[in-house]
Design an enzyme around this catalytic site. Structure first.
Site, short mmCIF file in Angstrom:
data_model
loop_
_atom_site.label_atom_id
_atom_site.label_comp_id
_atom_site.label_asym_id
_atom_site.label_seq_id
_atom_site.Cartn_x
_atom_site.Cartn_y
_atom_site.Cartn_z
N ARG A 172 0.86 -1.18 0.00
CA ARG A 172 0.00 0.00 0.00
C ARG A 172 0.89 1.22 0.00
O ARG A 172 2.02 1.18 0.48
CB ARG A 172 -0.86 0.04 1.28
CG ARG A 172 -1.81 -1.12 1.42
CD ARG A 172 -2.54 -1.10 2.76
NE ARG A 172 -1.72 -0.58 3.84
CZ ARG A 172 -2.04 0.48 4.60
NH1 ARG A 172 -3.15 1.12 4.40
NH2 ARG A 172 -1.24 0.87 5.57
N ARG A 176 -2.74 10.84 2.39
CA ARG A 176 -3.55 11.44 3.45
C ARG A 176 -4.05 12.79 2.94
O ARG A 176 -3.25 13.60 2.48
CB ARG A 176 -2.61 11.64 4.63
CG ARG A 176 -3.27 11.75 5.95
CD ARG A 176 -2.21 12.00 7.00
NE ARG A 176 -1.73 10.80 7.67
CZ ARG A 176 -0.64 10.78 8.41
NH1 ARG A 176 0.12 11.86 8.53
NH2 ARG A 176 -0.28 9.67 9.03
N ARG A 249 19.32 -7.40 4.01
CA ARG A 249 19.93 -6.17 3.55
C ARG A 249 20.65 -5.57 4.74
O ARG A 249 20.20 -5.70 5.88
CB ARG A 249 18.89 -5.15 3.05
CG ARG A 249 18.31 -5.48 1.70
CD ARG A 249 19.30 -5.35 0.57
NE ARG A 249 19.62 -3.97 0.23
CZ ARG A 249 20.64 -3.64 -0.56
NH1 ARG A 249 21.44 -4.57 -1.05
NH2 ARG A 249 20.87 -2.38 -0.85
N ARG A 280 19.23 8.57 3.74
CA ARG A 280 18.75 9.63 4.62
C ARG A 280 19.85 10.16 5.52
O ARG A 280 20.89 9.51 5.70
CB ARG A 280 17.55 9.19 5.45
CG ARG A 280 17.65 7.80 6.03
CD ARG A 280 16.35 7.44 6.72
NE ARG A 280 16.52 6.29 7.60
CZ ARG A 280 15.64 5.89 8.49
NH1 ARG A 280 14.50 6.54 8.65
NH2 ARG A 280 15.88 4.84 9.24
N GLU A 300 22.94 7.38 6.19
CA GLU A 300 22.57 5.96 6.18
C GLU A 300 22.69 5.41 4.76
O GLU A 300 21.96 5.82 3.87
CB GLU A 300 21.13 5.85 6.70
CG GLU A 300 20.70 4.47 7.05
CD GLU A 300 19.31 4.46 7.70
OE1 GLU A 300 19.11 5.15 8.73
OE2 GLU A 300 18.42 3.80 7.15
N TYR A 348 10.77 -8.64 10.14
CA TYR A 348 10.93 -7.28 10.61
C TYR A 348 9.86 -7.01 11.67
O TYR A 348 8.68 -7.21 11.43
CB TYR A 348 10.82 -6.24 9.49
CG TYR A 348 10.95 -4.86 10.09
CD1 TYR A 348 12.22 -4.31 10.32
CD2 TYR A 348 9.84 -4.14 10.53
CE1 TYR A 348 12.36 -3.08 10.94
CE2 TYR A 348 9.98 -2.92 11.16
CZ TYR A 348 11.24 -2.40 11.35
OH TYR A 348 11.38 -1.19 12.00
N ASP A 350 8.68 -4.01 14.66
CA ASP A 350 8.91 -2.76 15.38
C ASP A 350 9.11 -3.07 16.86
O ASP A 350 8.76 -4.16 17.32
CB ASP A 350 7.73 -1.81 15.19
CG ASP A 350 7.86 -0.98 13.91
OD1 ASP A 350 9.00 -0.68 13.51
OD2 ASP A 350 6.82 -0.64 13.32
P1 FAD Z 1 18.11 -7.16 18.53
O1 FAD Z 1 17.95 -5.82 19.11
O2 FAD Z 1 18.85 -7.29 17.26
O3 FAD Z 1 18.82 -8.07 19.65
C1 FAD Z 1 19.43 -9.30 19.35
C2 FAD Z 1 20.74 -9.35 20.09
O4 FAD Z 1 21.28 -10.67 20.02
C3 FAD Z 1 21.79 -8.42 19.50
O5 FAD Z 1 22.23 -7.50 20.47
C4 FAD Z 1 22.91 -9.38 19.07
O6 FAD Z 1 24.20 -8.84 19.27
C5 FAD Z 1 22.66 -10.56 19.96
N1 FAD Z 1 23.21 -11.81 19.43
C6 FAD Z 1 22.98 -12.32 18.20
N2 FAD Z 1 23.69 -13.46 18.04
C7 FAD Z 1 24.37 -13.67 19.20
C8 FAD Z 1 25.28 -14.65 19.63
N3 FAD Z 1 25.65 -15.67 18.84
N4 FAD Z 1 25.80 -14.55 20.87
C9 FAD Z 1 25.46 -13.52 21.68
N5 FAD Z 1 24.60 -12.55 21.31
C10 FAD Z 1 24.06 -12.61 20.08
N6 FAD Z 1 11.34 -0.13 15.58
C11 FAD Z 1 10.45 0.82 15.95
O7 FAD Z 1 9.51 0.54 16.69
N7 FAD Z 1 10.60 2.11 15.52
C12 FAD Z 1 11.61 2.50 14.71
O8 FAD Z 1 11.70 3.67 14.34
C13 FAD Z 1 12.55 1.50 14.29
N8 FAD Z 1 13.57 1.83 13.47
C14 FAD Z 1 14.43 0.86 13.06
C15 FAD Z 1 15.46 1.23 12.20
C16 FAD Z 1 16.35 0.28 11.74
C17 FAD Z 1 17.46 0.69 10.81
C18 FAD Z 1 16.20 -1.07 12.15
C19 FAD Z 1 17.13 -2.12 11.64
C20 FAD Z 1 15.19 -1.43 13.02
C21 FAD Z 1 14.29 -0.47 13.47
N9 FAD Z 1 13.26 -0.80 14.37
C22 FAD Z 1 12.38 0.17 14.75
C23 FAD Z 1 13.08 -2.18 14.88
C24 FAD Z 1 13.78 -2.46 16.22
O9 FAD Z 1 15.17 -2.25 16.07
C25 FAD Z 1 13.53 -3.93 16.62
O10 FAD Z 1 12.16 -4.16 16.77
C26 FAD Z 1 14.20 -4.40 17.92
O11 FAD Z 1 15.45 -3.82 18.13
C27 FAD Z 1 14.32 -5.90 17.89
O12 FAD Z 1 14.81 -6.42 19.13
P2 FAD Z 1 15.37 -7.90 19.19
O13 FAD Z 1 15.65 -8.17 20.63
O14 FAD Z 1 14.49 -8.82 18.46
O15 FAD Z 1 16.71 -7.88 18.32
#
Ligand code: FAD
Length: 371
Positions: A172, A176, A249, A280, A300, A348, A350
């Site tokens: 989509r 707005r 990516r 950006r 970025e 993905y 949030d």
């Molecule tokens: P992560 O934060 O990736 O945590 C996983 C952790 O596991 C990492 O610290 C990693 O180092 C660790 N790990 C992996 N493998 C191992 C290993 N073998 N041994 C030890 N440790 C390990 N969300 C929003 O709501 N708003 C936003 O504006 C937004 N912007 C974003 C922008 C970008 C560029 C990106 C990529 C994401 C964005 N997000 C946003 C999403 C948000 O980052 C995620 O929802 C959130 O951080 C996911 O948490 P997680 O715990 O699943 O993963």
């Protein structure tokens, strides 16, 4: 008797919420992360008194009151509203696509005029069954919006021509018809005062954590420490890539300190044109209405991914989904391992979704135990 109930691999939001909730339920947790800090991708690094979003701009937003109340236990949120700008062919436009954008693009002043313009464009350039991203976008919003905001930006993001990208990437393209630059539609939005680390510190308070420890470098020993493992890393890596490698990516961030108070007057400015290889520029202080003397900006750059780089966005095509399904099935057989978070689920998410999914997981386990 093992020393811990849970070994939590990954100190991101999933792992941190899980550890917090289980500790509240009197379980003993150890949280490890291979990075040299806690917080995963929401981690902020302080420089010049500014919280720099190290892994890309993070704006908290949700419609879920329960999740909003949950995060507000740990931090107070400011009233930041995300209103990005887009620079295209020398002109600045408001995003998301709204009456301001249409006025800047066509000079249309009323919703009627703008709707007419968009419908004309769709009728002229749209196709019945779009075969690629370009055709899809033209069919949803017409040529002007596509060429000004979507084509070159998306090609930089994916490193491919819009005509070679699948149509489904864009499901989509919301438009707005009010003069409203608030990017998100959610009721609750903001940035935690003091940065995201405040939330992570709150979640992990009193819990044993170890950074700079890669699970795979000491797997046997680490596994022997706890009854159960919560794994939030890449699912293919957990299984030794035996069904193949899932693709992502990546992004590269270039930070610059500028000796001026204000660089671009907004937290987020998108760079549409192909002549810039970044998509950006983020000016971090504006997330928190900062008044520091200096400013820090981040360009970025989208990048191809390989195992040496950070995995940011899963590539959700059929091939990867097929591979993921095999890992998913395999994971269901590992009774002592709980898989969660964006990397283990190859999705993905949030922040508010990750918190909700971690809370749901804790609930599910607690219920099962009571039965
Ligand atoms: P992560 O934060 O990736 O945590 C996983 C952790 O596991 C990492 O610290 C990693 O180092 C660790 N790990 C992996 N493998 C191992 C290993 N073998 N041994 C030890 N440790 C390990 N969300 C929003 O709501 N708003 C936003 O504006 C937004 N912007 C974003 C922008 C970008 C560029 C990106 C990529 C994401 C964005 N997000 C946003 C999403 C948000 O980052 C995620 O929802 C959130 O951080 C996911 O948490 P997680 O715990 O699943 O993963």
């Amino acid at each position: 008797e093992k020393k811990y109930d849970y070994l939590i691999v990954g100190a991101g939001l999933f792992g941190s919420v899980f550890a917090h909730e289980m500790t509240k339920r009197n379980k003993k947790c150890l949280v490890i992360d291979k990075r040299n800090h806690l917080g995963g991708n929401v981690y902020c690094e302080e420089k010049e008194g500014i919280n720099v979003h190290k892994y890309g701009a993070h704006i908290f937003h949700t419609n879920d009151k329960k999740i909003w109340d949950y995060v507000n236990q740990f931090a107070t949120f400011n009233n930041y509203i995300n209103s990005p700008l887009s620079l295209s062919k020398g002109n600045l436009y408001n995003l998301p696509f709204n009456m301001n954008t249409f006025y800047q693009l066509w000079g249309t002043k009323t919703p009627e005029e703008a709707k007419q313009k968009i419908n004309e464009q769709i009728a002229k350039y749209g196709v019945k069954s779009p075969n690629n991203l370009e055709e899809q976008a033209l069919s949803l919003v017409g040529k002007d919006i596509y060429e000004t905001f979507i084509k070159e930006y998306t090609e930089k993001q994916w490193g491919k021509k819009a005509t070679e990208l699948p149509a489904f990437i864009i499901k989509r393209l919301p438009v707005r018809f009010t003069y409203n630059n608030n990017y998100f539609n959610d009721i609750y939005q903001g940035i935690p005062i003091g940065g995201y680390n405040v939330i992570i510190d709150g979640l992990l308070k009193g819990i044993e954590t170890k950074t700079s420890i890669d699970f795979f470098e000491d797997r046997q020993h680490l596994e022997s420490l706890a009854n159960k493992i919560v794994y939030t890393g890449k699912i293919d890596e957990f299984f030794g890539y035996k069904f193949g490698q899932l693709e992502y990516r990546s992004l590269r961030f270039e930070n610059e300190v500028h000796d001026i108070e204000n660089y671009q007057g907004n937290a987020v400015v998108n760079y549409n044109d192909a002549q810039y290889s970044y998509t950006r520029i983020i000016e971090h202080k504006h997330f928190e209405f900062g008044k520091q003397e200096k400013t820090i900006i981040t360009r970025e750059y989208p990048e191809n991914w390989d195992r040496g780089k950070e995995a940011y966005y899963p590539i959700n095509n059929d091939d990867n989904q097929k591979v993921f399904k095999q890992y998913k099935e395999e994971s269901l057989k590992s009774k002592n391992v709980i898989f969660g978070g964006r990397l283990a689920e190859y999705r993905y998410y949030d922040m508010h979704q990750i918190i909700a999914s971690s809370l749901a997981k804790v609930e599910e386990i607690s219920k099962r135990k009571q039965e």
